[in-house]
Structure formats: structure tokens, C-alpha cells
Design an enzyme around this catalytic site. Structure first.
Site, short mmCIF file in Angstrom:
data_model
loop_
_atom_site.label_atom_id
_atom_site.label_comp_id
_atom_site.label_asym_id
_atom_site.label_seq_id
_atom_site.Cartn_x
_atom_site.Cartn_y
_atom_site.Cartn_z
N LYS A 138 0.84 -1.21 0.00
CA LYS A 138 0.00 0.00 0.00
C LYS A 138 0.87 1.25 0.00
O LYS A 138 0.64 2.19 -0.79
CB LYS A 138 -0.91 0.00 1.22
CG LYS A 138 -1.80 1.23 1.32
CD LYS A 138 -2.24 1.51 2.74
CE LYS A 138 -1.10 2.10 3.54
NZ LYS A 138 -1.53 2.59 4.88
N CYS A 176 -26.13 7.60 3.21
CA CYS A 176 -25.39 7.18 2.02
C CYS A 176 -26.32 7.14 0.81
O CYS A 176 -27.44 6.61 0.88
CB CYS A 176 -24.75 5.81 2.25
SG CYS A 176 -23.79 5.20 0.85
#
Length: 384
Positions: free
Chosen positions: A239, A319
Site C-alpha cells: 500500500k 449514504c
């Protein structure tokens, strides 16, 4: 005796019958049926076998006399059609050698709509990652190789650490002198005080020292220009390597998947099957997500995970993907807050909590902040 038999009227009549039967067999495909209906079954079978043998010999040896005496019957339309089908099949198998069925690459059914709605929810750019992420932690006036080094240091400190804590530690390091040479010249105790209270700060002190030694000796204080070279550094994972390539070198080498990207990708169903760790999530996303979105997806999902799709009790009622998300309202509270009233959880201070490992400094600080004594003090201060 032979001449007598051959001149007998009986054999003359038999020859005429045989010649007529052969003419029927040659001129008509129904000859086989006529031979079966003859008065003498044994004679009919004999004539049919004789005709078959003669035809096979003529086809095999190609004798002109046999071809003139016993001409080949024309092939029926069914046989000719069967031969063409066999030839086409063999020609197709040899030419192509593969199945004509085309398999399309798997993609989530509603990912484009979900992606655009997340962009809509992130258009304010007011999440902690927008102000205190790795892109905001380096000194813009420093030399290029020092800036790249500071980007890598901020990524190393951000592991298991909130963005606010990482940004504060980077400010102290920059004031002290955040370069590979200065890190090597700083003793462990001083370096620990500078980066405290990042998660696993004692271990990260050793990582910073060892990484700075490698960079100072092999790269002149700069960072490697490849993912392979970055992941060889102590304390640097995939990452961090992909994010460093994107931020420091402005090259997209892969998707930077942290805990937010890993969690949200599984919740939205963006993976063919659920993944167990961020590295599996990265590989699964890179199989179908267009490459031009690899750089944006980390920033997009990290801020979305800090404000709306929280690790515990996500705000699914706020959301825009609540109708298409397969995980909607599975971890949310029973009562949904009114949409017109903005919740206090969207503030950067209250939404910046990340998952901490047992025994870490972040866990101790969170326990002290949420203890009953601290709550009592907060209530008394509000009343007064």
C-alpha cells in the site's frame, strides 16, 4: 455340360432378371428395397452383396473397366450434406483451435453508479485525509528528493494511526529536519518523542532508522523509483509503495488499499468473492477497475470511510448508495436519523477514529477519552 447349361432357357431367363435388377440398383437409390422384396430372398441378398462389393472395389482401385461396367450411383442429398458438415467441422477445429464462446471480464453490476454517487458525497473534500493526508505532510519548499523522502516517512507513520496524529508528528519532524541524513543523526529517544503518539511508535523508530540508512547509502537520500525497490525497505508494504509512486513520483503503479478501501470494497460487493486482507482486495480491484481510476479510488474511499461508511455503525441512512449496497443497514442503528438534520458524526474530530490494535497507544488514549470520569467532566463543563 457348361455350354448346355448356359444355353438353357432357364439360365437365359435368370440372366435377364439379374441384369434388370442390376439396372434398377444402379439407376435408383431404392434398389436396396427392391432386392429385399424379390421372390427369392437368398438370391436377392446375394445380388445386393455383389453389388456392394463391386462398388467398393471400383471406388478403391479406380478401374476403368469396373467403372464402365458398374457405374457409381449418385450420392443422395443427405450423404452429400453430411460430408460437407464433416469437412466444415474439421476445418473449423484446425483453423481456430479454440471455443467460439467469448468470456467477458467480470465487473460489479452497478459500480459506475455507485462510484459517481461516492464522488457526489465526497465533493466537499472536508474529510481528514483531504487536509492531513500524505499529500499534505511534506515540505513543498524542500528539494525534490527530500520531498519524496518526507512522503515516504508520512506513509510509514500513517499505518494504524489517525491522520491527525500523523500530521502532528510530521510537523515536529519537519521542524527538526526530516531528511535521511537528519534521521540517522537523531538518537532513538529523541526520534521517539518526535513521532509519539503514532501507532507502534517504538517499532517505527527502528524502521525509520534502518530505512534512512539504506536510502542514504544506496540512493543518496532519495527513495527508489519502483515498487519492487520500495517494498524492500524496512516497514514499507505494498500500500505504501503504490501510494509513494503516485504521490512522490507521479506514476500510477497500482491501487493503494488501506483498511478503508478494503472494508468498503467488500461492503459494496466490488469483489467477485470477499477478500481477507488488503492485498487480496488490491489484486481483485485491479482486475476490473479501469486504470485511470486507480489513483482516485484511494482518496475517494478513504474520505468516504472516514465520514459515512464508518467501521462500526456506518451511516447508511445518509449514504446515496443505500439502495444498491448489499451491506446497507446491516450494521447501522435501528433508528435512522432524519436526512435533513446533519449528524455530528460528520465532523472531522468525531469521524477520525480508526481501528486500533490491542495494547497500542491509540487504544489507551481512546479508553481514557471514553471513560465514565471524562464523560462526567464533560457534562459538568456544559452545565456550567
Amino acid at each position: 455340360m457348361l455350354s448346355t447349361i448356359m444355353t438353357s432357357p432357364y439360365f437365359a431367363h435368370s440372366r435377364s432378371v439379374t441384369s434388370r435388377r442390376r439396372n434398377l440398383l444402379t439407376s435408383s437409390p431404392l434398389g436396396s428395397k427392391l432386392t429385399r422384396t424379390s421372390r427369392n430372398p437368398r438370391e436377392g441378398v446375394k445380388e445386393e452383396e455383389t453389388e456392394t462389393d463391386l462398388s467398393s472395389r471400383a471406388a478403391t482401385h479406380g478401374s476403368p473397366q469396373q467403372a464402365a461396367t458398374h457405374p457409381q450411383p449418385e450420392a443422395s442429398p443427405q450423404r452429400a450434406h453430411g460430408r460437407r458438415r464433416r469437412q466444415l467441422k474439421v476445418e473449423y477445429d484446425v483453423a481456430d483451435g479454440a471455443s467460439p464462446v467469448k468470456t467477458e471480464r467480470w465487473r460489479p453490476p452497478e459500480w459506475t453508479k455507485q462510484f459517481e454517487l461516492i464522488r457526489e458525497m465526497r465533493k466537499g473534500r472536508d474529510a481528514p485525509v483531504d487536509d492531513m493526508g500524505a499529500e499534505k505532510c511534506y515540505d513543498t519548499e524542500a528539494p525534490a528528493h527530500v520531498r519524496r523522502f518526507q512522503v515516504l516517512v508520512s506513509l510509514m507513520l500513517s499505518s494504524q494511526t489517525r491522520d491527525q496524529v500523523t500530521a502532528a508528528a510530521m510537523q515536529k519532524l519537519r521542524a527538526h529536519g526530516c531528511s535521511a541524513g537528519n534521521i540517522l543523526a537523531t538518537d532513538d529517544d529523541t526520534l521517539g518523542k518526535l513521532i509519539y503518539p503514532v501507532g507502534f511508535w517504538r517499532r517505527k523508530v527502528q524502521y525509520l532508522k534502518r530505512t534512512s540508512a539504506v536510502l542514504q547509502g544506496d540512493f543518496g537520500g532519495d527513495i527508489p523509483h519502483s515498487v519492487e525497490g520500495l517494498v524492500r525497505l524496512p516497514g514499507v508494504g505494498p500500500k505504501m509503495a503504490h501510494l509513494a509512486m503516485d504521490i512522490a513520483w507521479d506514476q500510477v503503479s497500482g491501487i493503494g488499499v488501506d483498511t478503508h478501501v478494503h472494508r468498503i470494497s467488500n461492503r459494496l460487493g466490488w469483489l467477485r468473492k470477499p477478500s481477507k486482507n488488503p492485498e487480496e482486495t488490491r489484486k481483485a480491484l485491479e482486475e476490473w477497475l479501469p486504470r485511470e481510476l486507480w489513483s482516485e479510488v484511494n482518496w475517494l474511499l478513504v474520505g468516504f470511510g472516514q465520514q459515512v461508511c464508518l467501521p462500526v455503525n456506518p451511516l447508511c441512512s445518509l449514504c446515496l448508495n443505500q439502495r444498491s449496497c448489499p451491506s446497507a443497514f446491516k450494521s447501522s442503528p435501528a433508528k435512522r436519523p432524519k436526512s435533513e438534520r446533519p449528524p455530528q458524526s460528520l465532523s472531522p474530530t468525531s469521524s477520525s477514529k480508526t481501528k486500533t490494535e490491542p495494547g497500542s497507544d491509540d487504544e489507551r488514549m481512546e479508553k481514557e477519552a471514553t471513560s465514565p470520569a471524562s464523560r462526567t467532566r464533560n457534562i459538568k463543563s456544559k452545565v456550567s
